[in-house]
Scaffold this active site. Structure first.
Site, PDB file in Angstrom:
ATOM      1  N   LYS A  40       0.869  -1.180   0.000  1.00 41.89           N
ATOM      2  CA  LYS A  40       0.000   0.000   0.000  1.00 41.89           C
ATOM      3  C   LYS A  40       0.902   1.224   0.000  1.00 41.89           C
ATOM      4  CE  LYS A  40      -2.450   3.550   1.426  1.00 41.89           C
ATOM      5  NZ  LYS A  40      -2.057   4.805   2.144  1.00 41.89           N
ATOM      6  N   GLY A  88      -0.189   8.573   0.706  1.00 37.67           N
ATOM      7  CA  GLY A  88      -0.046   9.488   1.832  1.00 37.67           C
ATOM      8  C   GLY A  88       1.348  10.046   1.908  1.00 37.67           C
ATOM      9  N   GLY A 131      -4.747  11.302  -1.752  1.00 34.39           N
ATOM     10  CA  GLY A 131      -5.665  12.325  -1.240  1.00 34.39           C
ATOM     11  C   GLY A 131      -5.233  13.740  -1.541  1.00 34.39           C
ATOM     12  N   ASP A 182      -6.080   2.042   2.048  1.00 32.86           N
ATOM     13  CA  ASP A 182      -5.673   1.001   3.004  1.00 32.86           C
ATOM     14  C   ASP A 182      -6.606  -0.192   2.915  1.00 32.86           C
ATOM     15  OD1 ASP A 182      -4.347   2.809   5.912  1.00 32.86           O
ATOM     16  OD2 ASP A 182      -3.604   2.572   3.884  1.00 32.86           O
ATOM     17  N   LYS A 236      -5.012   1.172  11.691  1.00 32.48           N
ATOM     18  CA  LYS A 236      -3.893   0.400  11.149  1.00 32.48           C
ATOM     19  C   LYS A 236      -3.903  -1.013  11.715  1.00 32.48           C
ATOM     20  CE  LYS A 236      -0.597   4.249  10.460  1.00 32.48           C
ATOM     21  NZ  LYS A 236      -1.395   5.374  10.918  1.00 32.48           N
TER      22      LYS A 236
END
Length: 791
Positions: free
Chosen positions: A536, A539, A571, A688, A747
């Site tokens: 992943k 960010g 984002g 995620d 997480k």
């Protein structure tokens, strides 16, 4: 300075001194003039200052400078006729300064819950345990964090800095209290030294609770305490200013401590690990993994507590903190959470090289009692290891400490390296030779290396067998006292990290050197051949300077036969494009409210821009990549998460056939999380969640979440609280107990879900670190947090 103070005329200050029988004479002083500042530092003087002349290094030039800056009178034990200013002559300038400081700052300790801690060892740890507890309690009430004044750090709501004095001088101390009051602070915890008590630095301070931890031989010298009785009697003075006394029944001379506390304090709280009649009784101390568990019985509860900071001796400090909680009424759940999260900078910080052959423990231990406790703990926790101790002693003070530390280190160590430790005006070599005679009496090898950094380097680089290096006395401090000044220098933590890295480089265990020499690393990477790894990527990792190295790592893994899938977010790119297109948007509960226009913009940013730029970057470094979105081939299906959020999706299904086709064709799939809705339209999903769902669908051997922290942290503000490895049951236990909280929970939940649904292991890794993925793959130890179903 942000506080608003009521100012008083000079005559009020003189009346205060007269009531305390301190004022000897004054003449010519303008009694009606308002005092705008009380100061002993000529650099801080402003017009209307009452200046105090004090200190062994005071010079008449300081007074002259104060006059030029606007001081209108001075207070001193002697006249300085060279300077034409009114003089207020006093018999005891130290006591006078404390009284005037308290008066000038309007007696702030009465408006602040000040907790004072004294003892020969454990003051810093207890202070930080209390700060963590208070902060948990205050955060729950939406109130500002608590303050701390310690030998490590000072924080008062306005100022935050590294300390170089255990207890500040009165003018500084009262300013910190006033800052705390002005910022709405409810509690402030402070260490109270024997010198501060003896010389009235804390005179007139009101303590909500006073803690007496222990007493041992220390600070005996011509300029500190002439003998043990003076040292002990000075510490006992703390009770005369406290509303509640918290006393350790297990300390030496406990009867005398109790007698002094009962004489002055209206309330008594005792704590012990030996006496079940104590108010706070601790028992059943044991180690479980890296944690310390112990049971506590108080008038309000009986339950088990957990410390995640090493050192069995810290249970005593935790009991002291719990005694204060009993005194001031902090509920047990906040004490439980605070103690679990607590860390003390420079206290029992443990660092190791790649294969853990060399372990360095950084600690503030600096007197006989703390040294004995530290060595006993190390022998218990690291049995059979060679022990090397690096330390020194301060100049012209605590002379008995040189004999004590020399004897103890010589008794327990295999090698002692003596070095600089705030030598001040005394030559370092002379201090070291003084200590060395006692080390030698124990039959222990020693060497004198005045440069502290070189001393640490020699200790680390000289290790041939498994070794524990005790680096004591300075902790996380970044200054050395040389002469009368404090000089900036690396901390012991910095030295430990630097030379452990050098050790690994020299012994071929340095991950970065292996990355740079890829041919040496290929055999290590080939063990992943044929495995599937989902990364992943987004960010902070996507924005960091390490972006290229992460893609290089993915390409390197693909080149040795690893099946790599990269799922990305973006984002910031979405926000930037929305702003450029002047499309209004907002967030609710952390999610972007997504209408059709916002969704189309998000899809353009993710699938057209970010996705294609990653594919192009991989192509430039020779990787065979193919970009797809979750909509392509029905890869990711989702349903609407919440109507209030608009076109935001929760993943319901992943069809991995298109991914398997690409992998079998030798491609590295790069997946955008824009997904297919159950009605055939598009939905924007969390990256995620998409990475986790993809990893589960393809049965990945490993899932890597690249983030902006070192891994999963016990305390999200403290990188040293990283959990290196855990299984699912341990993760659930830590969440249930509140040890993993806040932003760490999502997480952790993703990790648990992935492992419970067929993913071999999940690693949370700092994506800002250069070559983070390859370093994790070839390192001898975890660089982030790795979770597996079973250890």
């Amino acid at each position: 300075m942000i506080m608003s103070l009521t100012l008083y005329p000079l005559g009020d200050y003189i009346q205060l001194l007269q009531r305390k029988n301190l004022q000897l004479e004054f003449s010519g002083a303008p009694l009606t003039r308002e005092v705008s500042l009380v100061s002993c530092d000529s650099r801080q003087v402003v017009p209307g200052t009452l200046f105090i002349c004090k200190g062994a290094h005071f010079k008449v030039e300081f007074l002259q400078s104060a006059k030029e800056q606007g001081a209108f009178a001075y207070l001193s034990e002697k006249r300085y006729d060279q300077v034409d200013l009114p003089c207020i002559l006093v018999s005891d300038v130290r006591l006078a300064m404390a009284l005037l400081a308290d008066f000038y700052y309007n007696h702030p300790s009465a408006k602040l819950g000040v907790v004072g801690i004294t003892g020969t060892k454990g003051k810093s740890s207890t202070a930080y345990y209390l700060k963590y507890i208070f902060d948990e309690y205050l955060a729950a009430k939406g109130q500002p964090a608590s303050g701390v004044i310690s030998s490590i750090e000072t924080y008062d709501g306005v100022e935050k800095f590294e300390s170089h004095l255990t207890t500040p001088e009165p003018l500084d101390l009262e300013r910190h209290f006033a800052n705390g009051v002005a910022t709405g602070m409810r509690y402030l915890t402070m260490e109270v030294s024997s010198q501060a008590l003896k010389y009235d630095r804390v005179k007139n301070v009101e303590f909500a609770a006073a803690v007496f931890l222990n007493i041992g031989m220390d600070h005996i010298s011509p300029i500190e305490h002439p003998d043990f009785e003076d040292y002990f009697a000075s510490k006992l003075r703390i009770f005369s200013q406290a509303a509640a006394a918290c006393v350790n029944l297990d300390c030496d001379h406990a009867d005398r401590v109790l007698e002094a506390a009962r004489k002055s304090c209206p309330r008594m709280i005792t704590f012990s690990q030996k006496d079940p009649s104590a108010t706070i009784f601790g028992s059943q101390v044991r180690k479980v993994g890296g944690d310390i568990l112990f049971r506590v019985k108080t008038p309000r509860y009986s339950r088990e507590f957990r410390l995640t900071m090493p050192g069995l001796f810290n249970v005593q400090n935790a009991l002291a903190a719990l005694a204060v909680c009993e005194a001031v009424g902090v509920p047990e759940q906040y004490a439980f959470a605070g103690l679990m999260k607590a860390r003390v900078p420079g206290r029992m910080e443990v660092y190791a090289n790649a294969d853990e052959k060399v372990t360095v423990i950084v600690d503030y231990a600096h007197n006989r009692l703390s040294f004995e406790t530290l060595f006993q703990s190390v022998r218990e926790e690291y049995p059979g290891r060679r022990i090397v101790t690096v330390f020194g002693c301060p100049g012209y003070k605590a002379y008995d400490r040189r004999k004590d530390l020399g004897e103890i280190s010589g008794q327990y160590s295999d090698l002692v390296i003596l070095t600089e430790e705030d030598a001040g005006e005394e030559p370092v070599e002379e201090i070291c030779r003084d200590i060395a005679q006692y080390v030698e009496q124990g039959g222990c090898d020693y060497s004198i290396v005045p440069d502290r950094g070189e001393a640490v380097r020699q200790a680390v680089m000289g290790c041939q067998v498994p070794t524990v290096i005790l680096l004591t006395g300075k902790g996380a401090e970044t200054r050395q006292k040389r002469g009368i000044e404090y000089i900036d220098c690396p901390s012991d933590v910095d030295y430990a990290k630097e030379y452990l890295h050098e050790y690994d480089v020299q012994h071929g265990m340095d991950g970065m050197s292996k990355v740079r020499a890829l041919l040496d690393v290929l055999p290590l990477l080939r063990r992943y051949e044929g495995r599937t790894i989902v990364i992943k990527y987004g960010g902070s990792a996507l924005d960091a300077a390490s972006t290229d190295t992460i893609l290089e790592d993915a390409a390197a893994l693909q080149s040795v036969g690893v099946r790599v899938i990269l799922v990305h977010g973006g984002g910031k790119e979405i926000s930037a494009l929305l702003e450029r297109l002047q499309v209004e948007t907002h967030f609710e509960n952390g999610y972007r409210v997504t209408d059709q226009t916002v969704l189309e913009t998000a899809e353009m940013a993710l699938s057209a821009r970010v996705n294609k730029s990653i594919v192009a970057a991989l192509d430039r470094i020779g990787a065979k990549a193919c970009g797809i979105s979750g909509r392509d081939g029905g890869l990711i299906t989702a349903r609407q998460k919440d109507k209030a959020l608009g076109l935001v999706g929760t993943i319901t299904k992943v069809d991995p056939r298109v991914l398997r086709t690409l992998l079998e064709g030798g491609f590295l799939p790069v997946v955008s999380p824009v997904s297919r809705g159950e009605d055939g339209g598009a939905l924007n999903c969390n990256a995620d969640d998409a990475a986790r769902a993809v990893a589960e669908a393809v049965g990945a051997d490993k899932l890597i979440f690249l983030t902006d922290t070192d891994g999963i942290l016990v305390d999200s503000h403290n990188q040293s609280t990283r959990i290196a490895k855990m299984d699912v049951s341990r993760a659930k236990e830590l969440m249930d107990s509140g040890l993993i909280a806040g932003g760490m929970i999502p997480k952790t939940l993703n990790c648990i879900h992935a492992v419970e649904h067929g993913v071999g292991s999940v690693t949370v890794l700092d994506g800002r670190m250069e070559h983070a993925i390859l370093l994790e793959a070839i390192s001898e130890k975890s660089l982030g947090t790795t979770m597996e179903k079973k250890r």
